[in-house]
Structure formats: C-alpha cells, structure tokens
Design an enzyme around this catalytic site. Structure first.
Site, PDB file in Angstrom:
ATOM      1  N   PHE A   1      88.912 -44.548 -51.886  1.00  0.00           N
ATOM      2  CA  PHE A   1      89.069 -45.668 -52.612  1.00  0.00           C
ATOM      3  C   PHE A   1      89.590 -45.438 -54.139  1.00  0.00           C
ATOM      4  O   PHE A   1      89.245 -44.265 -54.654  1.00  0.00           O
ATOM      5  CB  PHE A   1      87.639 -46.196 -52.817  1.00  0.00           C
ATOM      6  CG  PHE A   1      87.696 -47.662 -53.210  1.00  0.00           C
ATOM      7  CD1 PHE A   1      87.452 -48.715 -51.992  1.00  0.00           C
ATOM      8  CD2 PHE A   1      87.794 -48.350 -54.463  1.00  0.00           C
ATOM      9  CE1 PHE A   1      87.703 -50.004 -52.418  1.00  0.00           C
ATOM     10  CE2 PHE A   1      87.828 -49.542 -54.742  1.00  0.00           C
ATOM     11  CZ  PHE A   1      87.626 -50.491 -53.902  1.00  0.00           C
TER      12      PHE A   1
ATOM     13  N   ALA B   1      83.144 -44.457 -52.204  1.00  0.00           N
ATOM     14  CA  ALA B   1      82.081 -43.652 -52.924  1.00  0.00           C
ATOM     15  C   ALA B   1      80.691 -43.839 -52.398  1.00  0.00           C
ATOM     16  O   ALA B   1      79.866 -42.924 -52.190  1.00  0.00           O
ATOM     17  CB  ALA B   1      82.086 -43.738 -54.546  1.00  0.00           C
TER      18      ALA B   1
ATOM     19  N   GLU C   1      80.315 -44.250 -49.193  1.00  0.00           N
ATOM     20  CA  GLU C   1      80.093 -43.344 -48.068  1.00  0.00           C
ATOM     21  C   GLU C   1      79.966 -41.691 -48.272  1.00  0.00           C
ATOM     22  O   GLU C   1      79.559 -41.007 -47.492  1.00  0.00           O
ATOM     23  CB  GLU C   1      81.255 -43.385 -47.040  1.00  0.00           C
ATOM     24  CG  GLU C   1      81.286 -44.580 -46.508  1.00  0.00           C
ATOM     25  CD  GLU C   1      81.593 -45.924 -47.369  1.00  0.00           C
ATOM     26  OE1 GLU C   1      82.389 -45.959 -48.118  1.00  0.00           O
ATOM     27  OE2 GLU C   1      80.974 -47.085 -46.954  1.00  0.00           O
TER      28      GLU C   1
ATOM     29  N   ALA D   1      86.169 -42.195 -57.406  1.00  0.00           N
ATOM     30  CA  ALA D   1      86.347 -42.918 -58.569  1.00  0.00           C
ATOM     31  C   ALA D   1      85.816 -44.439 -58.211  1.00  0.00           C
ATOM     32  O   ALA D   1      86.199 -45.082 -57.463  1.00  0.00           O
ATOM     33  CB  ALA D   1      87.845 -42.793 -59.130  1.00  0.00           C
TER      34      ALA D   1
ATOM     35  N   ILE E   1      85.593 -47.811 -60.820  1.00  0.00           N
ATOM     36  CA  ILE E   1      86.199 -48.494 -61.513  1.00  0.00           C
ATOM     37  C   ILE E   1      85.519 -49.926 -61.675  1.00  0.00           C
ATOM     38  O   ILE E   1      85.699 -50.694 -60.506  1.00  0.00           O
ATOM     39  CB  ILE E   1      87.552 -48.519 -61.548  1.00  0.00           C
ATOM     40  CG1 ILE E   1      88.080 -47.056 -61.518  1.00  0.00           C
ATOM     41  CG2 ILE E   1      88.148 -49.208 -62.776  1.00  0.00           C
ATOM     42  CD1 ILE E   1      89.629 -46.690 -61.491  1.00  0.00           C
TER      43      ILE E   1
ATOM     44  N   THR F   1      83.030 -57.874 -60.544  1.00  0.00           N
ATOM     45  CA  THR F   1      81.698 -58.310 -59.895  1.00  0.00           C
ATOM     46  C   THR F   1      80.737 -57.329 -59.996  1.00  0.00           C
ATOM     47  O   THR F   1      80.950 -56.176 -60.515  1.00  0.00           O
ATOM     48  CB  THR F   1      81.862 -58.311 -58.572  1.00  0.00           C
ATOM     49  OG1 THR F   1      82.186 -57.122 -57.981  1.00  0.00           O
ATOM     50  CG2 THR F   1      83.150 -59.506 -57.989  1.00  0.00           C
TER      51      THR F   1
ATOM     52  N   HIS G   1      79.454 -55.193 -57.950  1.00  0.00           N
ATOM     53  CA  HIS G   1      79.738 -54.261 -57.046  1.00  0.00           C
ATOM     54  C   HIS G   1      79.548 -53.040 -57.321  1.00  0.00           C
ATOM     55  O   HIS G   1      79.315 -52.103 -56.659  1.00  0.00           O
ATOM     56  CB  HIS G   1      81.251 -54.568 -56.059  1.00  0.00           C
ATOM     57  CG  HIS G   1      80.968 -54.170 -54.690  1.00  0.00           C
ATOM     58  ND1 HIS G   1      80.073 -54.448 -53.740  1.00  0.00           N
ATOM     59  CD2 HIS G   1      81.875 -53.457 -54.188  1.00  0.00           C
ATOM     60  CE1 HIS G   1      80.495 -53.724 -52.529  1.00  0.00           C
ATOM     61  NE2 HIS G   1      81.610 -53.019 -52.831  1.00  0.00           N
TER      62      HIS G   1
ATOM     63  N   PHE H   1      78.429 -33.456 -58.464  1.00  0.00           N
ATOM     64  CA  PHE H   1      78.808 -35.086 -58.778  1.00  0.00           C
ATOM     65  C   PHE H   1      80.072 -35.067 -59.380  1.00  0.00           C
ATOM     66  O   PHE H   1      80.294 -35.234 -60.575  1.00  0.00           O
ATOM     67  CB  PHE H   1      77.712 -35.730 -59.495  1.00  0.00           C
ATOM     68  CG  PHE H   1      78.099 -37.199 -59.914  1.00  0.00           C
ATOM     69  CD1 PHE H   1      77.667 -38.056 -58.746  1.00  0.00           C
ATOM     70  CD2 PHE H   1      78.161 -37.801 -61.016  1.00  0.00           C
ATOM     71  CE1 PHE H   1      78.012 -39.451 -59.112  1.00  0.00           C
ATOM     72  CE2 PHE H   1      78.212 -38.941 -61.159  1.00  0.00           C
ATOM     73  CZ  PHE H   1      78.217 -39.691 -60.239  1.00  0.00           C
TER      74      PHE H   1
ATOM     75  N   ARG I   1      90.528 -39.291 -67.376  1.00  0.00           N
ATOM     76  CA  ARG I   1      89.730 -38.081 -66.997  1.00  0.00           C
ATOM     77  C   ARG I   1      89.942 -37.595 -65.667  1.00  0.00           C
ATOM     78  O   ARG I   1      89.400 -36.670 -65.198  1.00  0.00           O
ATOM     79  CB  ARG I   1      88.256 -38.640 -66.750  1.00  0.00           C
ATOM     80  CG  ARG I   1      87.781 -39.081 -68.068  1.00  0.00           C
ATOM     81  CD  ARG I   1      86.544 -40.183 -67.798  1.00  0.00           C
ATOM     82  NE  ARG I   1      85.935 -40.546 -69.245  1.00  0.00           N
ATOM     83  CZ  ARG I   1      86.388 -41.165 -70.242  1.00  0.00           C
ATOM     84  NH1 ARG I   1      87.885 -41.942 -69.827  1.00  0.00           N
ATOM     85  NH2 ARG I   1      85.886 -41.365 -71.278  1.00  0.00           N
TER      86      ARG I   1
END
Ligand code: INI
Length: 164
Positions: free
Chosen positions: A10, A44, A46, A68, A70, A74, A76, A101, A115
C-alpha cells in the site's frame, strides 16, 4: 545473520523506496541478499500476522516491517497505523525475535517522500540498521550467559557505548 523483510505494498511509490533503502543498508553491513527474504503483504494492517509467522520460524535473526500509512480523509488511518504498531510490537514480544518498526505514519505524501530517500533520510535504511543492532544486542546478552565467555565483564552491553 539472516533477516526477513515484510514489505507492505500500500502506497507502493513510498514503500518501494523504503525497501530499496533497507536492502542497501543490509548489504552494506554484510547481510548477503541470499540471507534476506522479502515477503509482500497488501497493507500495513496485514504486517503483524506475517511478521509473527516469520519470527516464530526460528530461521531469522530479525524481521524488518516496512510500510507507509498516510492520513486520508477518514479515520481509517488511525486504525491502520495503531494496529500496525501494536501488532508489530506484539510479534516481537511474543516470539523474542526483534521485529523492527519501519512503518511511516505521516499526514501527507510529501512527508512520506521526505522520509523515504528524500531530505529526511530513509526510514527503511534506519529500520535495517536497527535490526542489525538488535541482533547484536541479543547476541551480546547470550554471550554473557555462555560459560565460554565467563570472566568477560564491563559496563557496556550490546552494540553501542553508553555515554559517561
Ligand atoms: N494501508 C497502508 O499500508 N497504508 C495506508 O495509508 C492505508 N490507508 O490509508 O487506508 C492502508 N489501508 C489498507 C490496510 O492496511 C489493509 O490492507 C486493508 O484494510 C485490508 O485489510
């Protein structure tokens, strides 16, 4: 040293750059590409399950989680970011294997680009270096328990030197 990388697709433009940074850093520090297995997951959310499976196999010294998250329109974002962070921490604590992490959580795509090989470095690279350091820290603890190293002492454990 044998490392597994869980790579979340993603926001792939960003996570591909994080993965490239991680691979570069591992190879630069002597972890051969054939000692690095890379597993792709959809997002992320999963990451934790796959990271835990890999960590529990007993064949990897550490697992690096790359993703990532972002912020969108919403809520979410908060759910995914929190689940990834909590799950990654739990995978490490449940298995005793470092699970690092390397998941960006940013407000905007620009912050994520900065980043992931932009002005603020590459968090994938940082995550790979953290994995190597954690393997060394755990090995230094194990060495202290090894009778062959009895008599070794000193204040500094692990890879770093504490400040005076
Ligand atoms: N997954 C991410 O890795 N980053 C995101 O920013 C993201 N957002 O914003 O929705 C995201 N969602 C997908 C999620 O990780 C799962 O793959 C999906 O919900 C299926 O379980």
């Amino acid at each position: 040293m044998s490392i597994a990388v869980v790579w979340s697709r993603f926001n792939e433009e960003i996570t591909a750059r994080l993965l490239a940074g991680a691979r570069r850093a591992l190879e630069a520090h002597g972890v051969a590409p054939d000692r690095t297995d890379i597993l792709a997951v959809p997002g992320a959310f999963e990451i934790p399950l796959v990271a835990k499976h890999l960590a529990a196999r007993g064949r990897y010294d550490a697992v690096v989680a790359i993703g990532a998250v972002i912020r969108g329109e919403t809520g979410h974002y908060d759910l995914v970011a929190q689940a990834a962070a909590d799950g990654i921490a739990r995978a490490a604590l449940d298995t005793g294997v470092p699970v690092i992490f390397g998941v960006l959580a940013t407000e905007t795509p620009e912050q994520a680009r900065a980043r992931s090989g932009g002005a603020l470095g590459n968090r994938g690279e940082d995550a790979a270096l953290a994995a190597i350091e954690m393997v060394e820290v755990l090995r230094s603890i194990a060495a202290r328990d090894d009778p062959a190293s009895a008599g070794r002492s000193g204040p500094a454990w692990g890879a770093g030197t504490p400040p005076e």
